[in-house]
Design a protein around this motif. Sequence first.
Motif, PDB file in Angstrom:
ATOM      1  N   ALA A 166       0.860  -0.942  -0.053  1.00 32.82           N
ATOM      2  CA  ALA A 166       0.115  -0.347   0.041  1.00 32.82           C
ATOM      3  C   ALA A 166       0.826   0.900  -0.032  1.00 32.82           C
ATOM      4  CB  ALA A 166      -0.934   0.212   0.970  1.00 32.82           C
ATOM      5  N   GLU A 167       0.386   2.295  -0.324  1.00 33.98           N
ATOM      6  CA  GLU A 167       1.034   3.527  -0.427  1.00 33.98           C
ATOM      7  C   GLU A 167       1.620   3.644   0.614  1.00 33.98           C
ATOM      8  OE1 GLU A 167       1.634   6.241  -2.831  1.00 33.98           O
ATOM      9  OE2 GLU A 167       1.131   3.826  -4.494  1.00 33.98           O
ATOM     10  N   ASP A 168       1.141   3.099   1.759  1.00 33.90           N
ATOM     11  CA  ASP A 168       1.376   3.498   3.241  1.00 33.90           C
ATOM     12  C   ASP A 168       2.506   2.810   3.682  1.00 33.90           C
ATOM     13  OD1 ASP A 168      -1.255   2.119   3.652  1.00 33.90           O
ATOM     14  OD2 ASP A 168      -1.199   4.099   5.189  1.00 33.90           O
ATOM     15  N   GLU A 169       2.528   1.701   3.044  1.00 34.21           N
ATOM     16  CA  GLU A 169       3.371   0.210   3.581  1.00 34.21           C
ATOM     17  C   GLU A 169       4.589   0.364   3.185  1.00 34.21           C
ATOM     18  OE1 GLU A 169       0.151  -2.783   4.486  1.00 34.21           O
ATOM     19  OE2 GLU A 169       1.185  -3.007   2.850  1.00 34.21           O
ATOM     20  N   MET A 170       5.739  -0.571   4.155  1.00 28.14           N
ATOM     21  CA  MET A 170       6.965  -1.147   3.528  1.00 28.14           C
ATOM     22  C   MET A 170       6.830  -1.818   4.406  1.00 28.14           C
ATOM     23  SD  MET A 170       9.215   1.040   5.765  1.00 28.14           S
ATOM     24  CE  MET A 170       8.971   0.959   8.022  1.00 28.14           C
ATOM     25  N   GLU A 171       8.418  -3.029   3.638  1.00 29.22           N
ATOM     26  CA  GLU A 171       8.570  -4.551   4.222  1.00 29.22           C
ATOM     27  C   GLU A 171       9.592  -4.828   4.223  1.00 29.22           C
ATOM     28  OE1 GLU A 171       7.874  -9.118   3.071  1.00 29.22           O
ATOM     29  OE2 GLU A 171       6.496  -7.334   1.930  1.00 29.22           O
ATOM     30  N   TYR A 172      10.402  -4.778   6.059  1.00 28.41           N
ATOM     31  CA  TYR A 172      11.642  -5.113   5.764  1.00 28.41           C
ATOM     32  C   TYR A 172      11.883  -6.246   5.470  1.00 28.41           C
ATOM     33  CZ  TYR A 172      11.634  -1.096   9.500  1.00 28.41           C
ATOM     34  OH  TYR A 172      11.257  -0.419   9.899  1.00 28.41           O
ATOM     35  N   GLY A 173      13.077  -6.791   5.028  1.00 32.30           N
ATOM     36  CA  GLY A 173      13.647  -7.738   4.739  1.00 32.30           C
ATOM     37  C   GLY A 173      13.322  -8.860   2.656  1.00 32.30           C
ATOM     38  N   VAL A 174      12.638  -8.209   2.270  1.00 29.74           N
ATOM     39  CA  VAL A 174      12.465  -8.232   0.737  1.00 29.74           C
ATOM     40  C   VAL A 174      14.169  -8.505   0.072  1.00 29.74           C
ATOM     41  CG1 VAL A 174      11.526  -7.415  -1.096  1.00 29.74           C
ATOM     42  CG2 VAL A 174      10.689  -7.288   0.710  1.00 29.74           C
ATOM     43  N   GLY A 175      13.842  -9.981  -0.395  1.00 28.44           N
ATOM     44  CA  GLY A 175      14.732 -10.112  -1.291  1.00 28.44           C
ATOM     45  C   GLY A 175      14.995  -9.055  -2.357  1.00 28.44           C
ATOM     46  N   ILE A 176      16.184  -9.433  -3.323  1.00 25.01           N
ATOM     47  CA  ILE A 176      15.861  -8.597  -4.218  1.00 25.01           C
ATOM     48  C   ILE A 176      15.896  -9.455  -6.355  1.00 25.01           C
ATOM     49  CG2 ILE A 176      18.675  -8.337  -3.657  1.00 25.01           C
ATOM     50  CD1 ILE A 176      19.950 -10.350  -5.712  1.00 25.01           C
ATOM     51  N   HIS A 177      14.746 -10.037  -5.375  1.00 22.37           N
ATOM     52  CA  HIS A 177      13.315 -10.528  -6.725  1.00 22.37           C
ATOM     53  C   HIS A 177      12.433 -10.973  -6.205  1.00 22.37           C
ATOM     54  CE1 HIS A 177      17.277 -13.405  -6.848  1.00 22.37           C
ATOM     55  NE2 HIS A 177      17.442 -13.004  -8.351  1.00 22.37           N
ATOM     56  N   GLY A 178      11.968  -9.911  -5.214  1.00 24.16           N
ATOM     57  CA  GLY A 178      10.598 -10.208  -4.598  1.00 24.16           C
ATOM     58  C   GLY A 178      10.188 -10.604  -3.653  1.00 24.16           C
ATOM     59  N   GLU A 179      11.181 -11.506  -3.207  1.00 22.15           N
ATOM     60  CA  GLU A 179      11.224 -12.544  -1.998  1.00 22.15           C
ATOM     61  C   GLU A 179      10.573 -11.745  -0.275  1.00 22.15           C
ATOM     62  OE1 GLU A 179      15.014 -13.725  -3.996  1.00 22.15           O
ATOM     63  OE2 GLU A 179      13.428 -12.305  -3.257  1.00 22.15           O
TER      64      GLU A 179
END
Length: 329
Positions: free
Chosen positions: A207-220
Amino acid sequence: MKKIMNKPENIVDEMIDGLVFGSTDLIRRIPETNIVIRKKKSPGKVALVSGGGSGHEPTHAGYVGSGMLAAAVCGPVFTSPAPDQIVEAIKQSNQGAGVLLIIKNYSGDVMNFEMAEELAAMDGIEVDHLVVDDDIAVEDSTYTAGKRGVAGTVLVHKLLGAAAESGLSLEALKELGEKVVDSIKTIGVALSAGTVPESGKPGFILAEDEMEYGVGIHGEPGYHREKIKPSAAIARELIDHLHKAFQWKAGDPYGILVNGLGATPLMEQYVFANDVAKLLQADQLELPFRKIGNYMTSLEMAGLSLTLFHLQDSKWLDWLKAPVETTAW
C-alpha cells in the motif's frame, strides 16, 4: 507498466550491447553469448567469474574489469544463466592460474554454476567456487536453501579481485573468500516492487503507506510489513538486526555499503546513510570504508539495503581501496 525498452524479450540482449558500447575500452561481449569479458588480461593470475539473472544492474557486468571480475554471465531477468554460457566464460577468462566462480546463494545459480564447474574441470581447467549468503533477513526463502546472496556480493568481487591481482593462488583465494563472506551481512527494506518486463506485473504489492523489511532482490517475502517510518527509525531497525548478528564492540572496524534497490534517489540514500552513521558512531565503531549508491538493484524496486563488513584484517581494507578499471565501481 512503463519502461524504456523495445521488445521485452530482447531487453537483456540490448542492455548488454548498450553496456559494452558505454565501456568499449574496458569490456567486450563474447559473440553469440550473454557474456561480458574484460579486455585487459592479467596473465598468470586467477580469474574471477560471476553472474546470475539480469535486472540487478550494475551487478554483475558492471564490475568486469581490471581489479575485479574477469567475466560476468548475464542470465534472463531474475533467472540463472545456462551452464553452457558459464562454461564458455570460464574457458575464455582463464589466464592460466585457474578460475574462481562467485555465486549468489540462489538454488538455480548454485546448480548451474556448479554444473559448469564440473564441465570445465573435465576440459582440464582448474575451477573452484564460492557461495555468497550475506542476507540475514530470512533463511530458506523463495529460490533459496539457506540465506540469500545480495549486495554484499559486490564487496566480495572487489576484495577478491584485488587479492587475485596481488597473485594469490586459487586455493588461497577460496580460503580468503570464505572468511570474507562470513564477515559480511546485509539487510534491506522495500517501499515498492520492481516489474519484470515480460510479465508486466510488480513482484508484490505494498500500500502507499507501507514498507516491508527483509524483501529479497527478486521480490521474495521479507520478515515484517508495517506503516512507513522516518529514515532514522528504518536505520535503527536494520542496525539492531545487524548488531544482533555481529555482536560488535567499541573500536571494531567496519565497512559500510548503503545500496539503492533501483528507484530510491541518492538524496534519500544519503539521508539514510547519515542516520546509519550516527548510530554506528554512537556505538564507537571505526568506519574506514563507505560506499553509497546503486550497486545491486532489483529493477525499479524502491528501497535500499545496508551491508556491514567486519574488517578483521587490515589487508582487507587495502584490497577494498585498491584501484580498479570497471564500469560501475
